[in-house]
Design an enzyme around this catalytic site. Sequence first.
Site: not given
Ligand code: AMP
Length: 230
Positions: A13, A88, A127, A161, A172
């Site tokens: 993404k 989400r 990554r 990360r 996740r």
């Molecule tokens: P990402 O960078 O999109 O992989 O998001 C990393 C983490 O941030 C996720 O595993 C969640 O813990 C939190 N996170 C990101 N977007 C959301 C969302 N829309 N709602 C809740 N938690 C989020």
Amino acid sequence: MRILLIGPPGAGKGTQAVRLATHLSIEHISAGDLLREHIDRGSELGRDARTHMLAGLLVPDEVMIEVVEKRLARRDVVQGFLLDGFPRNRVQAEALDRILTGSESRLDAVLDLEIPEAEVIRRIAGRRLCRQDRRHIFHVDYSPPEAAGRCDLCGGELYQRTDDLEVTVRRRLEVYRSETAPVVDHYRPRGLLTTISALGGVQEILDRALAAISRGPDEAADETRDASSN
Ligand code: AMP
């Protein structure tokens, strides 16, 4: 143009969002990056969000919705945005509907990136992100930097990360399956949804995404949307 990008962790993404947003001259808004900015600032919200993120869980809806709503209120999204990682779950999808209705705007497309889970684990394990700019993303096998551990674009140090450890990635993925995957059903009846394969090279996937955006919703779905909005 207003676009949502949905897909499991590791679907690419972030990588695609940066390229799509640049190509379409719209703002890229990453929900995860908005939270990581709070963590970097050491805010209370950031401290709380970090606990959920490290556990591979979603940050509470009310927190996430407020963060995204504030971001969408900024003037730089007037030309459009590409929202990556939000909504989400259904509660967030409904909140986004309210936010957009309030600003008299609506979505143009929802892209759903599809990828087998085994590939997700492979991708995330390798990554690496740049400390100076998290949008600079590499992979130790698939897109390695020229000098190990250094960003090709700005020379920043590359790191993994903390929520990219395999045990956290599996959590996740579970959260994605149970909470985020159903979000596509929120958009499908409106004729906004296109599912594209996230397998292949970066350019190949980008081309697929751009083709999906320019094709737009199909007619039958458009009729469903028009009927439901009357
Ligand atoms: P990402 O960078 O999109 O992989 O998001 C990393 C983490 O941030 C996720 O595993 C969640 O813990 C939190 N996170 C990101 N977007 C959301 C969302 N829309 N709602 C809740 N938690 C989020």
